[in-house]
Design an enzyme around this catalytic site. Structure first.
Site, PDB file in Angstrom:
ATOM      1  N   LYS A 199       1.028  -1.281   0.044  1.00 42.15           N
ATOM      2  CA  LYS A 199      -0.167   0.217  -0.184  1.00 42.15           C
ATOM      3  C   LYS A 199       0.808   1.164   0.073  1.00 42.15           C
ATOM      4  O   LYS A 199       1.959   1.267   0.489  1.00 42.15           O
ATOM      5  CB  LYS A 199      -0.943  -0.044   1.098  1.00 42.15           C
ATOM      6  CG  LYS A 199      -2.111   1.025   1.185  1.00 42.15           C
ATOM      7  CD  LYS A 199      -3.385   0.203   0.664  1.00 42.15           C
ATOM      8  CE  LYS A 199      -4.346   1.187  -0.022  1.00 42.15           C
ATOM      9  NZ  LYS A 199      -5.517   0.372  -0.535  1.00 42.15           N
ATOM     10  N   ASP A 235      -6.872   4.326  -4.699  1.00 43.15           N
ATOM     11  CA  ASP A 235      -7.647   4.296  -3.383  1.00 43.15           C
ATOM     12  C   ASP A 235      -8.271   5.597  -3.146  1.00 43.15           C
ATOM     13  O   ASP A 235      -8.455   6.324  -4.190  1.00 43.15           O
ATOM     14  CB  ASP A 235      -6.668   3.829  -2.386  1.00 43.15           C
ATOM     15  CG  ASP A 235      -7.266   3.419  -1.095  1.00 43.15           C
ATOM     16  OD1 ASP A 235      -7.984   2.193  -1.040  1.00 43.15           O
ATOM     17  OD2 ASP A 235      -7.245   4.296  -0.149  1.00 43.15           O
TER      18      ASP A 235
HETATM   19  P1  NDP Z   1     -12.853   7.925  -3.003  1.00 39.38           P
HETATM   20  O1  NDP Z   1     -12.116   8.750  -2.452  1.00 39.38           O
HETATM   21  O2  NDP Z   1     -13.213   7.565  -4.297  1.00 39.38           O
HETATM   22  O3  NDP Z   1     -14.363   8.045  -1.974  1.00 39.38           O
HETATM   23  C1  NDP Z   1     -14.164   7.989  -0.673  1.00 39.38           C
HETATM   24  C2  NDP Z   1     -15.596   8.604  -0.220  1.00 39.38           C
HETATM   25  O4  NDP Z   1     -15.741   8.763   1.067  1.00 39.38           O
HETATM   26  C3  NDP Z   1     -15.682  10.016  -0.776  1.00 39.38           C
HETATM   27  O5  NDP Z   1     -16.997  10.203  -1.022  1.00 39.38           O
HETATM   28  C4  NDP Z   1     -15.376  10.831   0.414  1.00 39.38           C
HETATM   29  O6  NDP Z   1     -15.869  12.012   0.444  1.00 39.38           O
HETATM   30  C5  NDP Z   1     -16.234  10.063   1.375  1.00 39.38           C
HETATM   31  N1  NDP Z   1     -15.551   9.949   2.795  1.00 39.38           N
HETATM   32  C6  NDP Z   1     -14.254  10.255   3.093  1.00 39.38           C
HETATM   33  N2  NDP Z   1     -13.917  10.230   4.583  1.00 39.38           N
HETATM   34  C7  NDP Z   1     -15.210   9.968   4.959  1.00 39.38           C
HETATM   35  C8  NDP Z   1     -15.654  10.005   6.351  1.00 39.38           C
HETATM   36  N3  NDP Z   1     -14.969  10.221   7.422  1.00 39.38           N
HETATM   37  N4  NDP Z   1     -16.977   9.929   6.471  1.00 39.38           N
HETATM   38  C9  NDP Z   1     -17.791   9.693   5.542  1.00 39.38           C
HETATM   39  N5  NDP Z   1     -17.514   9.745   4.042  1.00 39.38           N
HETATM   40  C10 NDP Z   1     -16.144   9.895   3.865  1.00 39.38           C
HETATM   41  O7  NDP Z   1     -12.272   6.426  -2.339  1.00 39.38           O
HETATM   42  P2  NDP Z   1     -12.530   5.049  -2.867  1.00 39.38           P
HETATM   43  O8  NDP Z   1     -13.999   4.928  -3.111  1.00 39.38           O
HETATM   44  O9  NDP Z   1     -11.592   4.568  -3.725  1.00 39.38           O
HETATM   45  O10 NDP Z   1     -12.371   4.258  -1.465  1.00 39.38           O
HETATM   46  C11 NDP Z   1     -13.287   3.921  -0.358  1.00 39.38           C
HETATM   47  C12 NDP Z   1     -13.030   2.802   0.673  1.00 39.38           C
HETATM   48  O11 NDP Z   1     -12.825   1.880  -0.147  1.00 39.38           O
HETATM   49  C13 NDP Z   1     -11.599   3.135   1.117  1.00 39.38           C
HETATM   50  O12 NDP Z   1     -11.488   2.698   2.658  1.00 39.38           O
HETATM   51  C14 NDP Z   1     -10.581   2.204   0.197  1.00 39.38           C
HETATM   52  O13 NDP Z   1      -9.472   1.814   0.949  1.00 39.38           O
HETATM   53  C15 NDP Z   1     -11.560   1.015   0.033  1.00 39.38           C
HETATM   54  N6  NDP Z   1     -11.203   0.330  -1.319  1.00 39.38           N
HETATM   55  C16 NDP Z   1     -11.099   0.933  -2.416  1.00 39.38           C
HETATM   56  C17 NDP Z   1     -10.797   0.178  -3.431  1.00 39.38           C
HETATM   57  C18 NDP Z   1     -10.742   0.739  -4.986  1.00 39.38           C
HETATM   58  O14 NDP Z   1     -10.824  -0.171  -5.993  1.00 39.38           O
HETATM   59  N7  NDP Z   1     -10.663   2.057  -4.876  1.00 39.38           N
HETATM   60  C19 NDP Z   1     -10.506  -1.334  -3.310  1.00 39.38           C
HETATM   61  C20 NDP Z   1     -10.719  -1.775  -2.360  1.00 39.38           C
HETATM   62  C21 NDP Z   1     -11.246  -0.884  -1.287  1.00 39.38           C
HETATM   63  P3  NDP Z   1     -15.181  13.389   0.311  1.00 39.38           P
HETATM   64  O15 NDP Z   1     -14.565  13.196  -1.246  1.00 39.38           O
HETATM   65  O16 NDP Z   1     -15.970  14.430   0.340  1.00 39.38           O
HETATM   66  O17 NDP Z   1     -13.848  13.387   1.331  1.00 39.38           O
END
Ligand code: NDP
Length: 445
Positions: free
Chosen positions: A124, A164
């Site tokens: 990571k 991510d």
């Molecule tokens: P993104 O940045 O695309 O999206 C994250 C989302 O969560 C955004 O809408 C963000 O809002 C919101 N967010 C961030 N912090 C908070 C919080 N404290 N409370 C509520 N909402 C919050 O990230 P991903 O979708 O890629 O990743 C999301 C999760 O999935 C992470 O845990 C990541 O490690 C996991 N993951 C991702 C993968 C991938 O393929 N992308 C694969 C496997 C796991 P804002 O933008 O306004 O901060």
């Protein structure tokens, strides 16, 4: 007893690394019986060798904003374990990024990647850089500076990053561009690439699709489907939109989305038009959840709260770590929620997990449920090596099969005497045994 000693020593050597210690503790706790049955694994030091990363690279990332002001961020890559394949794991850009968070994510990635059935090790990386509100040019300069250091330890058979939080196709493009310039080769060293230069169909939505397929498999065990189910999703990013799309396709009604400042409740549920709008908002790189409630008048924005207070049948946390606490879990149980599928990594706190497990609802940990993202990354690597590209249907079919296989592995290792499937335990044991046996085969290195 041995495990307690190992954990105490880990805490002594890594003071204050809360998320990292939480992740290791969760895994070790569930391995107790397996280790008692396999004393040779403990005796050969596999645990100590697995919980420490192979190496960590830390570097400074200087970059210039559009006004000529110089900023310095910190970059990291944690190469955790490559027993079953090259290091593989995403890159996160978020102000909260620190070594503890990246070590927790890298550690989880080892087991997740093992569960995919593909030959992928765990890693990571990331930076405390905040992409929010930055111009395209600033993002590009940052990504290029980040790669000036990182490229030295990457390679298609060595270490393959992906996206991510805060890293999507645009950032992967800028990082890959710089990698290609420095290395002089066009190979599949990143996944999540653009379609025209080596990316795979379905990769952007794979994590959300996979978490939904996994939930579908869990529901099947109870003779249920998504049809007519009310679903709460948190987040608004890469994972949340894929999940929202697939749940909607399967007949579920997604009634929430969220950001760090609160959640949107839409009693009518999402549809294709609303998901399209969500993507437009996301691309605008601004404060994004609230405007949804202006665009669709039946939806309301609930400030400062988590979506888990809404009465739903299924919950899919897809935002970030520790976003679902004990009180949230109690609300879900009280409201009759039957299933939780984690799109995010470690979104439930340990106290929440206790409440969830006690209720005996269907509960899939992220390392199993969100493995679809890295699985399709693995398929992207395969397509790159073969220099060909599969159709959407071919990739989706493979993804569905992988999610079924992961589900079966969890059932095999997690079924308890009373018939309850302890998915976290099943996932930990299945992933751990595969990596541990590879490490035993390869000697003490
Ligand atoms: P993104 O940045 O695309 O999206 C994250 C989302 O969560 C955004 O809408 C963000 O809002 C919101 N967010 C961030 N912090 C908070 C919080 N404290 N409370 C509520 N909402 C919050 O990230 P991903 O979708 O890629 O990743 C999301 C999760 O999935 C992470 O845990 C990541 O490690 C996991 N993951 C991702 C993968 C991938 O393929 N992308 C694969 C496997 C796991 P804002 O933008 O306004 O901060």
């Amino acid at each position: 007893m041995e495990l307690e000693k190992i954990m105490a020593e880990l805490e002594r050597r890594n003071p204050g690394e809360v998320e990292y210690l939480q992740a290791v503790h969760e895994v070790l706790e569930s391995l107790e019986d397996t280790l008692n049955e396999n004393p040779h694994i403990v005796e050969s030091g596999v645990i100590e060798r697995m919980i420490d990363p192979d190496r960590v690279l830390t570097f400074k990332v200087p970059w210039m904003d559009d006004n000529g002001k110089v900023h310095v961020n910190r970059g990291y890559r944690v190469q955790y374990n490559n027993a079953i394949g090259p290091y593989k794991g995403g890159i996160r850009f978020h102000p909260s990024v620190n070594l503890s968070i990246l070590k927790f994510l890298g550690f989880e990635q080892i087991f997740k990647n093992a569960l995919t059935t593909l030959p992928l090790g765990g890693g990571k990386g990331g930076s405390d850089f905040d992409p929010k509100g930055k111009s395209d040019a600033e993002i590009m300069r940052f990504c290029q500076s980040f790669m000036l250091e990182l490229w030295k330890i990457l390679g298609p058979d060595q270490d393959i990053p992906a996206g991510d939080i805060g890293v999507g196709a645009r950032e992967v493009g800028y990082m890959f561009g710089m990698y290609k310039k420095l290395s002089g080769v066009h190979v599949g060293t990143f996944t999540g690439k653009g379609r025209n230069w080596g990316g795979s169909l379905i990769r952007p939505e794979a994590t959300g699709f996979g978490a939904t397929y996994f939930a579908q498999e869990m529901l099947k065990v109870k003779g249920e489907t998504f049809e007519g189910k009310v679903v709460a999703i948190s987040g608004f990013g890469n994972v949340a939109w894929g999940a929202a799309q697939k749940v909607t396709e399967l007949g579920g009604k997604v009634v929430t989305l969220s950001g760090p400042d609160g959640y949107v409740y839409d009693p009518d549920g999402l549809d294709a038009e609303k998901i399209e709008y969500m993507l437009e908002l996301r691309a605008s790189n601004q404060d994004i959840v609230k405007p949804y409630s202006y665009e669709f008048p039946n939806a309301k924005f609930v400030e400062g709260k988590h979506p888990w207070e809404v009465k739903v049948d299924i919950a899919m946390p897809c935002a970030t770590q520790n976003e679902l606490n004990k009180e949230d879990a109690e609300n879900l149980v009280k409201n009759g929620c039957m299933c939780i599928s984690e799109g995010a990594n470690m979104p439930c706190t340990p106290e929440a997990i206790d409440v969830i497990m006690e209720s005996k609802m269907l509960y899939a940990p992220g390392k199993a449920a969100n493995a679809g993202g890295v699985a399709v990354s693995g398929l992207e690597m395969t397509q790159n090596s073969m220099k060909l590209s599969w159709t959407r249907e071919e990739v989706d079919e493979r993804l569905q099969q992988i999610m079924k296989d992961i589900h079966n592995a969890c059932v095999e290792h997690g079924k308890e005497e009373d018939g309850y499937i302890n998915y976290p335990k099943g996932a930990n044991i299945a992933g751990f045994l595969k990596v541990a046996n590879a490490m035993l085969d390869q000697g003490v290195i």
